[in-house]
Design a protein around this motif. Structure first.
Motif, PDB file in Angstrom:
ATOM      1  N   SER A  81      20.367  53.141  76.697  1.00 28.19           N
ATOM      2  CA  SER A  81      20.421  54.383  76.411  1.00 28.19           C
ATOM      3  C   SER A  81      21.988  55.056  76.985  1.00 28.19           C
ATOM      4  N   LEU A  82      22.151  56.200  76.589  1.00 30.75           N
ATOM      5  CA  LEU A  82      23.505  57.021  77.114  1.00 30.75           C
ATOM      6  C   LEU A  82      23.131  57.089  78.446  1.00 30.75           C
ATOM      7  N   ALA A  83      22.161  57.489  78.938  1.00 25.14           N
ATOM      8  CA  ALA A  83      21.982  57.581  80.305  1.00 25.14           C
ATOM      9  C   ALA A  83      22.455  56.517  81.225  1.00 25.14           C
ATOM     10  N   GLU A  84      21.866  55.165  80.469  1.00 26.70           N
ATOM     11  CA  GLU A  84      22.080  53.807  81.371  1.00 26.70           C
ATOM     12  C   GLU A  84      23.648  53.434  81.216  1.00 26.70           C
ATOM     13  N   ILE A  85      24.097  53.855  80.244  1.00 23.93           N
ATOM     14  CA  ILE A  85      25.707  53.495  80.111  1.00 23.93           C
ATOM     15  C   ILE A  85      26.371  54.359  81.076  1.00 23.93           C
ATOM     16  N   ALA A  86      25.997  55.585  81.317  1.00 21.90           N
ATOM     17  CA  ALA A  86      26.734  56.571  82.307  1.00 21.90           C
ATOM     18  C   ALA A  86      26.428  55.885  83.626  1.00 21.90           C
ATOM     19  N   SER A  87      25.058  55.255  83.992  1.00 22.05           N
ATOM     20  CA  SER A  87      24.802  55.054  85.375  1.00 22.05           C
ATOM     21  C   SER A  87      25.461  53.450  85.661  1.00 22.05           C
ATOM     22  N   THR A  88      25.793  52.704  84.524  1.00 19.00           N
ATOM     23  CA  THR A  88      26.662  51.460  84.517  1.00 19.00           C
ATOM     24  C   THR A  88      28.135  51.919  85.004  1.00 19.00           C
ATOM     25  N   ILE A  89      28.712  53.025  84.388  1.00 23.16           N
ATOM     26  CA  ILE A  89      29.989  53.259  84.600  1.00 23.16           C
ATOM     27  C   ILE A  89      30.304  53.733  86.014  1.00 23.16           C
ATOM     28  N   ASN A  90      29.299  54.471  86.274  1.00 20.73           N
ATOM     29  CA  ASN A  90      28.991  55.114  87.637  1.00 20.73           C
ATOM     30  C   ASN A  90      29.176  54.074  88.708  1.00 20.73           C
ATOM     31  N   GLY A  91      28.558  52.979  88.402  1.00 17.06           N
ATOM     32  CA  GLY A  91      28.479  51.957  89.303  1.00 17.06           C
ATOM     33  C   GLY A  91      29.800  51.656  89.836  1.00 17.06           C
ATOM     34  N   GLN A  92      30.721  51.756  89.330  1.00 22.03           N
ATOM     35  CA  GLN A  92      32.166  51.023  89.428  1.00 22.03           C
ATOM     36  C   GLN A  92      33.307  52.141  89.618  1.00 22.03           C
ATOM     37  N   SER A  93      32.816  53.525  89.877  1.00 23.18           N
ATOM     38  CA  SER A  93      33.532  54.650  89.816  1.00 23.18           C
ATOM     39  C   SER A  93      34.564  54.355  90.850  1.00 23.18           C
ATOM     40  N   ASP A  94      34.339  53.920  92.149  1.00 22.67           N
ATOM     41  CA  ASP A  94      35.242  53.710  93.148  1.00 22.67           C
ATOM     42  C   ASP A  94      36.460  52.848  92.906  1.00 22.67           C
ATOM     43  N   THR A  95      36.147  51.891  92.068  1.00 24.71           N
ATOM     44  CA  THR A  95      37.077  51.059  91.367  1.00 24.71           C
ATOM     45  C   THR A  95      38.085  51.624  90.119  1.00 24.71           C
ATOM     46  N   THR A  96      37.358  51.985  89.385  1.00 26.99           N
ATOM     47  CA  THR A  96      38.168  52.385  88.322  1.00 26.99           C
ATOM     48  C   THR A  96      38.772  53.637  88.218  1.00 26.99           C
ATOM     49  N   GLY A  97      38.101  54.640  88.963  1.00 26.45           N
ATOM     50  CA  GLY A  97      38.594  55.803  89.247  1.00 26.45           C
ATOM     51  C   GLY A  97      38.169  56.887  87.965  1.00 26.45           C
ATOM     52  N   VAL A  98      37.094  56.383  87.437  1.00 24.44           N
ATOM     53  CA  VAL A  98      36.445  57.184  86.172  1.00 24.44           C
ATOM     54  C   VAL A  98      35.083  57.442  86.577  1.00 24.44           C
ATOM     55  N   GLN A  99      34.492  58.590  86.403  1.00 25.94           N
ATOM     56  CA  GLN A  99      33.064  58.857  86.419  1.00 25.94           C
ATOM     57  C   GLN A  99      32.378  59.411  85.092  1.00 25.94           C
ATOM     58  N   ALA A 100      31.241  59.123  84.980  1.00 26.16           N
ATOM     59  CA  ALA A 100      30.509  59.469  83.864  1.00 26.16           C
ATOM     60  C   ALA A 100      29.273  60.448  83.882  1.00 26.16           C
ATOM     61  N   THR A 101      29.229  61.136  83.123  1.00 27.65           N
ATOM     62  CA  THR A 101      27.916  62.218  83.291  1.00 27.65           C
ATOM     63  C   THR A 101      27.374  62.461  81.763  1.00 27.65           C
ATOM     64  N   VAL A 102      25.883  62.565  81.869  1.00 26.96           N
ATOM     65  CA  VAL A 102      25.619  62.669  80.278  1.00 26.96           C
ATOM     66  C   VAL A 102      25.198  64.624  80.362  1.00 26.96           C
ATOM     67  N   LEU A 103      25.944  65.091  79.355  1.00 30.66           N
ATOM     68  CA  LEU A 103      25.811  66.684  79.257  1.00 30.66           C
ATOM     69  C   LEU A 103      24.979  67.076  78.382  1.00 30.66           C
ATOM     70  N   LYS A 104      23.753  67.904  78.697  1.00 28.97           N
ATOM     71  CA  LYS A 104      22.909  68.381  77.705  1.00 28.97           C
ATOM     72  C   LYS A 104      23.468  69.513  76.990  1.00 28.97           C
ATOM     73  N   VAL A 105      23.949  69.504  75.961  1.00 31.75           N
ATOM     74  CA  VAL A 105      24.438  70.558  75.029  1.00 31.75           C
ATOM     75  C   VAL A 105      23.443  71.375  74.352  1.00 31.75           C
ATOM     76  N   SER A 106      22.495  71.019  74.103  1.00 30.67           N
ATOM     77  CA  SER A 106      21.278  71.749  73.608  1.00 30.67           C
ATOM     78  C   SER A 106      20.033  70.908  73.846  1.00 30.67           C
ATOM     79  N   ASP A 107      18.900  71.494  73.248  1.00 30.70           N
ATOM     80  CA  ASP A 107      17.687  70.788  73.424  1.00 30.70           C
ATOM     81  C   ASP A 107      17.423  69.383  72.767  1.00 30.70           C
ATOM     82  N   ASP A 108      18.284  69.238  71.813  1.00 28.09           N
ATOM     83  CA  ASP A 108      18.236  67.965  70.919  1.00 28.09           C
ATOM     84  C   ASP A 108      19.703  67.447  70.925  1.00 28.09           C
ATOM     85  N   SER A 109      20.681  67.799  71.628  1.00 30.52           N
ATOM     86  CA  SER A 109      21.939  67.307  71.802  1.00 30.52           C
ATOM     87  C   SER A 109      22.550  66.929  73.079  1.00 30.52           C
TER      88      SER A 109
END
Length: 563
Positions: A176-204
């Motif tokens: 899922s989108l959340a799982e992709i973000a979690s996977t990326i964050n597992g290597q943030s110390d190496t890549t220097g890139v962080q991921a978050t999932v932003l809730k834009v609205s109730d269904d976005s």
């Protein structure tokens, strides 16, 4: 005949009425009281010793309190004693620096920048403009109705910052989108890139990628399978970012008109000892005046702390001089007429009366009240700190002036001379070879670049550092201000490791140990004496009881003849 018979009968009648009794007071003897009195006489010297021990303990407690209060003065003086002309500036409040910010034009200086300054940084004033803040790059994906549903994407995605280490991430169909973000964050110390999932609205929902370093762009590339970045809507069909929320950029400032670019909003390599932390832009029509100066607030607080420390000691010292209504020392005056207390009070008074040139503590607004407590006039103190700081420093601190820039003071003793002239010689290679004072070469030794006061000489404890390469005569002058004088006095009297009071306290403790041992010996002998008396009086008691028993027996026999 009848008269004789009558007389005999009367005598017989009298004899038969006689009763033989013997009494003894042995049972009334208080043996324990006798023993107690005898033992008390033996232990009386130990009791007298106890009184002396208690007196010493009381005096020790008073000396310890005196020591603590003098150390309070010592601590306060340490911050103010300074080290001008030397390398001894670790605790020197006059080496403290503060940045004072002034807005020029339409800018809030305090909100735009925080400036920190290291101790002993060169004093100066600078004009600062903040034209651009450094930012991190931020990218967003397309919008999704859920952050937890499987996306059905399979492939790999490589991510890194410009200067970071690239990592390839495997994306599977069940993520899922959340799982992709979690996977990326597992290597943030190496890549220097962080991921978050932003809730834009109730269904976005959107995936947000952010760099962790300002001024650096995110670098992405696709691997085998689906182009994950494009499928997520992060890049377009050309590989360009489809939705860059914020571009990476460097910070741009001008300092005294010189343009400076850095990748971070924390800039610490432009002025030695000065760090700029940037938060808001000033624009080109405004600026901030940055004055690097002495921290007068810290100096003022240190002076007030010295006043408070002196007054705390003064309050205690007064109790040691109090006289009772009968004209003798009061119960609280443990150190009444104590010579060490008197001499210390006199020395502290002399220290506070120190004058440098024509300046005294009155320059700081300090004076005595009717009880010889220190008080200060804040207006006078503020004016001195703002308008005449160099004079304030000279009045309080230790100061060395040298005729040569090639020599610095590394260590000083507590009895520095007012002046000193050194004849320094170097060899043809510029190496320091000898030092003399008025032709006497025995007063200082040489160790590399260091000039060390000889042991046993008046210069013992002084260490100078010579950085020159030519033979020369160096004239040095030293002055000791109020804080330096107070430091020396209180250090001599109250230092925990080596001082007059430390020696006196140790001596009294040693005396008490000897007295306690003597009292213990006396009481041990008294205990032995008590045991001996107990045994002896028990024997007396037994003998008396046996004698009384015999007397009772004889009495009974005699009385039988009269029945």
């Amino acid at each position: 005949m009848s008269d004789v018979s009558s007389t005999t009968a009367a005598a017989a009648s009298s004899t038969s009425a006689t009763s033989y009794t013997y009494s003894s007071n042995a049972a009334d003897i208080d043996w324990d009281a006798l023993i107690e009195v005898a033992v008390a006489a033996k232990t009386a010297p130990a009791d007298a010793i106890d009184v002396k021990i208690t007196e010493n303990e009381t005096k020790i407690a008073a000396y310890e309190e005196m020591q603590d209060l003098l150390q309070g003065i010592n601590d306060a003086a340490t911050a103010l004693r300074g080290s001008t002309g030397s390398t001894l500036d670790d605790d020197d409040v006059f080496a403290d620096r503060e940045a004072y910010l002034t807005s020029v034009g339409d800018v809030d200086a305090e909100s735009a920048v925080v400036v920190t300054v290291d101790d002993d940084t060169d004093i100066g004033t600078y004009d600062l403009q903040i034209l651009q803040l450094a930012t991190v790059e931020k990218l967003s994906s397309a919008e999704y109705e859920s952050n937890s549903e499987e996306l059905g994407l399979a492939g790999s995605l490589t991510i890194a910052l410009e200067d970071g280490e690239a990592v390839e991430f495997d994306i599977t169909e069940d993520m899922s989108l959340a799982e992709i973000a979690s996977t990326i964050n597992g290597q943030s110390d190496t890549t220097g890139v962080q991921a978050t999932v932003l809730k834009v609205s109730d269904d976005s929902y959107q995936l947000i990628l952010s760099g962790t370093e300002t001024g650096q762009e995110i670098v992405m590339s696709a691997g085998d399978g689906t182009d994950i970045a494009q499928a997520l809507g992060i890049t377009d069909e050309n590989g360009d970012f489809a939705n860059e929320i914020q571009a990476a950029q460097d910070a741009i400032i001008t300092l005294d008109g010189i343009t400076i670019t850095r990748s971070s909003n924390t800039i610490d390599d432009v002025l030695d000892g000065v760090t700029f932390n940037l938060y808001q832009e000033t624009g080109e029509d405004a600026s901030i005046s940055v004055e690097v100066s002495s921290d007068v607030t810290a100096i003022k607080e240190a002076i007030i702390a010295l006043v408070d420390a002196y007054n705390a000691y003064r309050e205690w010292a007064i109790t040691q001089q109090e006289v009772s209504t009968s004209g003798t020392a009061s119960d609280e005056a443990t150190l009444f007429a104590d010579s060490t207390l008197r001499s210390t009070n006199s020395s502290i008074s002399d220290d506070l009366s120190t004058m440098i040139d024509s300046d005294s503590m009155a320059l700081l607004g300090l004076s005595y009240d009717e009880n010889n407590y220190l008080e200060y006039d804040e207006s006078t103190l503020n004016a001195a700190l703002l308008d005449d700081l160099d004079t304030v420093e000279s009045l309080l601190t230790f100061k060395m002036d040298s005729s040569s820039n090639d020599i610095m003071l590394l260590r000083r003793n507590t009895s520095m001379p007012s002046e000193l002239s050194l004849d320094i010689t170097v060899d043809e290679d510029g190496t320091l070879t000898g030092v003399s004072v008025d032709g006497d070469t025995s007063l200082f030794t040489v160790d590399g670049s260091r000039i060390i006061g000889a042991e046993g000489s008046e210069y013992e404890g002084i260490t100078l550092v010579f950085t020159g390469d030519e033979s020369q005569t160096v004239d040095l002058t030293f002055s000791s201000g109020i804080a330096e004088q107070l430091f020396v006095t209180t250090d001599d009297v109250a230092d925990e490791d080596d001082s007059i009071l430390t020696d006196m306290i140790e001596s009294l403790n040693d005396t008490n140990e000897d007295l306690e041992e003597k009292a213990d010996d006396i009481r041990d002998r008294a205990d032995t004496y008590e045991d001996m008396l107990t045994d002896r009086y028990a024997a007396y008691q037994a003998a008396i009881e046996e004698a009384e028993s015999s007397l009772d027996y004889i009495e009974a026999i005699l009385n039988l003849g009269n029945d």
